[in-house]
Design a protein around this motif. Sequence first.
Motif, PDB file in Angstrom:
ATOM      1  N   PHE A 117      -0.517   1.422 -14.049  1.00  0.00           N
ATOM      2  CA  PHE A 117      -1.221   2.527 -13.394  1.00  0.00           C
ATOM      3  C   PHE A 117      -0.743   3.881 -13.916  1.00  0.00           C
ATOM      4  O   PHE A 117      -1.553   4.750 -14.250  1.00  0.00           O
ATOM      5  CB  PHE A 117      -1.012   2.461 -11.881  1.00  0.00           C
ATOM      6  N   TRP A 172       0.819  -1.211   0.000  1.00  0.00           N
ATOM      7  CA  TRP A 172       0.000   0.000   0.000  1.00  0.00           C
ATOM      8  C   TRP A 172       0.856   1.266   0.000  1.00  0.00           C
ATOM      9  O   TRP A 172       0.462   2.290  -0.561  1.00  0.00           O
ATOM     10  CB  TRP A 172      -0.950   0.007   1.193  1.00  0.00           C
ATOM     11  N   PRO A 210       2.829  -0.984 -11.367  1.00  0.00           N
ATOM     12  CA  PRO A 210       3.081   0.462 -11.352  1.00  0.00           C
ATOM     13  C   PRO A 210       3.030   1.106 -12.727  1.00  0.00           C
ATOM     14  O   PRO A 210       2.426   2.162 -12.910  1.00  0.00           O
ATOM     15  CB  PRO A 210       4.482   0.564 -10.731  1.00  0.00           C
ATOM     16  N   GLU A 226       3.678   1.621  -1.622  1.00  0.00           N
ATOM     17  CA  GLU A 226       4.056   1.837  -3.017  1.00  0.00           C
ATOM     18  C   GLU A 226       2.907   2.445  -3.817  1.00  0.00           C
ATOM     19  O   GLU A 226       3.113   3.357  -4.627  1.00  0.00           O
ATOM     20  CB  GLU A 226       4.504   0.520  -3.659  1.00  0.00           C
ATOM     21  N   TRP A 227       1.690   1.956  -3.574  1.00  0.00           N
ATOM     22  CA  TRP A 227       0.526   2.508  -4.282  1.00  0.00           C
ATOM     23  C   TRP A 227       0.346   3.982  -3.966  1.00  0.00           C
ATOM     24  O   TRP A 227       0.057   4.794  -4.867  1.00  0.00           O
ATOM     25  CB  TRP A 227      -0.743   1.745  -3.911  1.00  0.00           C
ATOM     26  N   LEU A 253       2.798   6.094  -5.870  1.00  0.00           N
ATOM     27  CA  LEU A 253       2.561   6.170  -7.313  1.00  0.00           C
ATOM     28  C   LEU A 253       1.686   7.364  -7.686  1.00  0.00           C
ATOM     29  O   LEU A 253       1.756   7.853  -8.823  1.00  0.00           O
ATOM     30  CB  LEU A 253       1.904   4.880  -7.814  1.00  0.00           C
TER      31      LEU A 253
END
Length: 309
Positions: A195, A72, A192, A74-75, A78
């Motif tokens: 996205f 989470w 990644p 890393e999300w 991003l």
Amino acid sequence: MKRMHALEANRVFLAAVVLSQGMIYLIAGVGVRDRMMLQILVQLFIAFPAVAYLFMQRISVTEGLLLKAIGWKEWLLLVPLAVCINMIAEFVNTVSLLFTVNTIGESMAELIIKYPFPLAFFTIAVVPAVCEEVLCRGVLFFGYRKSGRWVAIVMTAFLFGILHMNPNQFFYAFVLGIIFALVNEIAGSILPSVFLHMYINGRSVAVLFLSVKGNGELLQEQVQPDAAMIGEHLLGILPWTIAATAGTVLVVFLLLKCKENREKQRVLLFRKEEIEPKEEKGGFGAIYSPALFVGVFICIAYMILRMGN
């Protein structure tokens, strides 16, 4: 072993180029003229050789596409990264407009004017983000990665840019491709770049939709501005681009820290990688082949023909 994987990646790239361009002309030749349908089919033909390769080689999707979950943290990282690299891409794109023609803008505008926003978003943002990433940051990266981290990052970025067959798109796609591959390498996942790719394309669709819907004169200014408008725009976004570049470096550093915390060891992206004694040496010299040159030649020839038109 390393060269074998690279040669297979080259053949997949050539197949994607030939299939996407050859089949689209064939389909158009039998009377299909709907731009949305043609756009979706091009993307599916780009991804098909990559998927077929994984199936024929019996490579798992998780391994061949780096299809792994990320944390989470890393999300969350991003999101600002997407904003930052979008600004960088806008700056590079604006500079390239000084000596190239924005041919893709007219295609996007036609889709946005003709179709409802959700369909335009799906066609321009979702489908390319999945199909192009499956090929470039999936199978091609998997093949070139055997020859070295930076070989894979640079080569997939170059092929990603040239695959657009549009000089205007090549420059910012190459820059984005470097960042996409670098972030995927750090995260150990293709998610990644999917996205980030979807965000950048989707934002372009939304901005163009809101600004030019039903306004033909404004549409032309947005698609192909004159030199004065380009210069003024560059001066206006230069400070933001500098800040976005700094933000990108910061986020990449934080992603590295997340990886180090997860793996409990320091990660050095710029160190020389170990090469096993019995394996061939990697590097750029290990990836060249006729298939790669033919694929690149077709893309360049197509770009030249489009510029002539």
